[in-house]
Every structure is written in structure tokens, then in C-alpha cells.
Design an enzyme around this catalytic site. Sequence first.
Site, PDB file in Angstrom:
ATOM      1  N   PHE A 265       0.809  -1.225   0.000  1.00  0.00           N
ATOM      2  CA  PHE A 265       0.000   0.000   0.000  1.00  0.00           C
ATOM      3  C   PHE A 265       0.833   1.262   0.000  1.00  0.00           C
ATOM      4  CE2 PHE A 265       0.889  -0.381   4.553  1.00  0.00           C
ATOM      5  CZ  PHE A 265       1.135   0.933   4.903  1.00  0.00           C
TER       6      PHE A 265
ATOM      7  N   GLU B  43      -4.952  -4.046  -1.919  1.00  0.00           N
ATOM      8  CA  GLU B  43      -6.396  -3.841  -1.842  1.00  0.00           C
ATOM      9  C   GLU B  43      -6.749  -2.560  -1.081  1.00  0.00           C
ATOM     10  OE1 GLU B  43      -5.263  -6.573   1.624  1.00  0.00           O
ATOM     11  OE2 GLU B  43      -4.613  -6.141  -0.432  1.00  0.00           O
TER      12      GLU B  43
ATOM     13  N   SER C 172       5.384  -6.727   3.818  1.00  0.00           N
ATOM     14  CA  SER C 172       5.820  -7.043   5.175  1.00  0.00           C
ATOM     15  C   SER C 172       6.601  -8.359   5.217  1.00  0.00           C
ATOM     16  CB  SER C 172       4.613  -7.133   6.112  1.00  0.00           C
ATOM     17  OG  SER C 172       3.823  -8.273   5.788  1.00  0.00           O
TER      18      SER C 172
ATOM     19  N   CYS D 222       9.697   1.290   3.559  1.00  0.00           N
ATOM     20  CA  CYS D 222      10.642   0.246   3.965  1.00  0.00           C
ATOM     21  C   CYS D 222      12.052   0.806   4.070  1.00  0.00           C
ATOM     22  CB  CYS D 222      10.594  -0.934   3.000  1.00  0.00           C
ATOM     23  SG  CYS D 222      11.246  -0.578   1.357  1.00  0.00           S
TER      24      CYS D 222
END
Length: 495
Positions: free
Chosen positions: A149, A176, A226, A281
Site C-alpha cells: 500500500f 487492496e 511485510s 521500507c
Amino acid sequence: MHHVKQLINGQFVDSQTSEWIDLTDPATQDVIAKVPQTTDDEINQAVAAAKAAFKTWRKTPISTRARIFLKYQALIREHMEDLAQILTAEQGKTIADARGDVFRGLEVVEHAAGITNLQIGDFVENVATDVDTYSIWQPLGVCAGITPFNFPAMIPLWMFPMAIATGNTFILKPSEQDPMVTMRLVELAVEAGIPEGVLNVVHGGKATVDAICDHPDIRAVSFVGSTNVGRHVYERAGQSGKRVQCMMGAKNHAVILPDANKEQTLNQLAGAAFGAAGQRCMALSVVILVGSAGDWIEDIKAKAESLVVSAGKNDRDLGPLISPAAKARVEHLIQTGVDEGASLLLDGRGIKVDGFEKGNFVGPTIFDHVTAEMQIYSQEIFGPVLCIMRAETLDDAIDMINANPHGNGTAIFTQSGAAAHKFQQDVDVGQVGINLPIPVPLPMFSFSGSRGSKLGDLGPYGKQAVQFYTQTKTVTARWFDDAASQGKVNTTISM
């Protein structure tokens, strides 16, 4: 209410699913669209379309593929502002950050347009008498990408342009939580000339991820997200015989030596730690102050306090987190830092933004005296939280970084060339910045996170992506003339 469509065999179609996911504005909680949980039949249709299209796409001249991406990059530039507005509305980041999100993806599209120079094999004449050997980099087939996302423009553009430019067909599953800007980019890709079936898009959560991992006709999977999901994808897709690359979680450190340019360093630290609300990240989540640089604490705090939190469309410094669940998780981890004994210098919990009282806002947060045993250090917070640690020497700081299981990015701030050289040589992290905090390489290189931040040998985009999306075929050839055809049977392996 807008229903996000799928792309199957060149057609933007509504899903026949009975399961829909609310897409909400992170600044208001207003539902702005519905995202389908793509059905198994629709996933199979998308893969079948990609498999059929591969037969002709793989033989499309490489110059034709390159020209499609030349046109695509021009279309992205033309629609940059619209793309940024869509991205901000669904993801929450500031307009400036949204433009950067699109632009960093655009750079990869530009690189893909140079595929004619990237996908070149090797040739050696006369490896033996009248024998030539050459290698060909051929596409794999149907490939897939699963994106997160936090960069809904950049990371899809890391994946499908390089895969398609090398001759593969592609199944894309956007996050999503914010797929609308991805779908707009896909519309522009179709407009640029990507043929029917070459690019397909499906939606949903874990069920779609698992279907991609399991489908026998998908040859390779690229993932960014993740650590827990990345490990799941790597193991499940790998068990199905697929080539897999997974870019995962991080805990990025910056080492500050006392000789660093103070004002420049402070500005960069604040931007890298708190920009995008920490949802990167490559966010700078840990600062190690070496020696007398420990006196910079109040200056770091003052920079953080100067940042303004607001809705992304207001284009200030920080927008909201992606969801109420993300906000709750970040605030829980902040509390664990308090409970476990870290010094909370700046608390971003409970912040309110006028006119956006329901937004998922967390302000800049700073902890001092953090230790490796604390949850705020051992876990990736993915919010605007900075942990400060101390070291007596550069060697001590390097040891601290190398003891952390992650290896995505790190940085050093110093005016000493010798210290910088020692750091880049001794630190066990895939991407190193010297006097810059987020060392994401440009596409002529490759994203090169390491250790616990990466599974698979090859990274996305750049040179390594060409290797990931191709397989090497080696051809050894001898052509006989009439005289050579008169030789006797040779039962050895000698040529």
C-alpha cells in the site's frame, strides 16, 4: 460508489464476486471505492489470457516492446498531476510525496524503454574447431507481482514494465487498500500499446495471493511488503516451483559522527524519519549518535517539532497512516517503548487535525536511550517513530547495525572520507548512503536490500530484474561443409 475494475485479456471488467473491500480516505474514513475480492475463476481467466498472449508477445520484436515503453513514459509525464491527486486521496501521503512516488516509478519505465541494450546475450566464435557458442536471454512466461500500500505507483512500476519489456506476460495484484492509482497507470499502459492479455490485473487479499503462489502456469512472483507475508509468499510460491523475489521489512540505521555537517544532517534525518508518516521500507527509523554527537538530541527534537501534520491534500509535511488498524498498531508500539524504559522525548499520539478529526494521524515521535531488546527496536514500526541509540565509536555503531537481522538500508553522516569508506566496507547492509539518508539506487542499478530484508538472489528493477525475468539458453553450433562430413564416428565428448 466507484467499483474498482479488473483487467483481463485487455478488457476492464467488473468482478462477479460477492465479496467487496471498502477503500477509505485515510484522512476522513470516508469510503471512496469498493475493491473486489477477485474470484478463482477470474484469476484463472487472467492467467489463461496471459499464457495465450505469451505465445505471440515473446516473439514481438524487442524494438517494438521498447517503443511501447517510450510512449508509456510520455503518458505518465503527461498525467503526473492527476496520478498524484488520485494517490493522495486513497493513500494519504502529501501531494509532493505522491509526485515523488510516481516519478520514481517513471524512472524504471524509462529504463525499461532501453531494453534493447539490456537483454543482450553473449557470443564466442570458435570455442572449438568451427564451433560457436552463444547465449540467449529468453522470457520465462507468465509472471506475477504483489505490491504493498505504501507506494501504489512506484512499486507496480518496478515490476510489470521490466517483466513485459523482457518478453513476459504479467498478472498484477495491487494492494487492496489503494489500487486506484495503480489502475490508472494500467489504463495508461494499455493506451501506450500493451496488447490484450500481456498485462492483467486482479484484486483482493490473502486468497488472491495464495492463488498466485499456487497457480501452475505462473513462472515467477515478485513481492514487496511485510516480512511475515513475504516469507509466506517465498515459501508457498517456491514450493510450487516458481522463481521468487521478496523485498520485506527493515530497520534502517543512520550513524552520525560528530564531524557531520549539523544543519544538513538534521534536515535529512527529519525528512527520512518522518516523511510519508514513516510508511517506507527505507524509512530512517534508528539514529546512532557517536561520541559527542549525543549532544544533538534537542536539535533533533526541534526539527521534528517543526513538522506539520495534515491531510495529504493540504500538502504539508506528514499525512495520515493508511488505516485505523495501522494507527492502533503504531500507538501500541509507542506505549511498549514507554513501558520498557525508553525515554519518550516527543509523543505523536493523540494528535488532532482540524477538519479531519477521524483521520489516522500520528505525529513525529522520538525515543532516546533505546536498547536492542525493546519492541520499538526489534519490530518495524512503519510509522513516524525515531529511535535514538548511542555508541562510543564508529566500530561500536557498525557492530550494532550488523547485529540487527535486517539489511535493507543504512547511512552515515560524516565529513571524513576514511570513516565513510570504513563504514561502507564493514557494514553488512545491502544499500548504503553517505551523507544521504535513503539510498535507494536509480534503475541503472538494482534495489539491493539484504539479509532479513530480502528473500531471493535477485532484486527488482535494473540489471537484476532483467536476470530475474529471463532464463539463459546456451546454443553450441557447428555447420559442416561436404568435406567435413566425411569424418569417422567420434565416441568421445571432445569437439
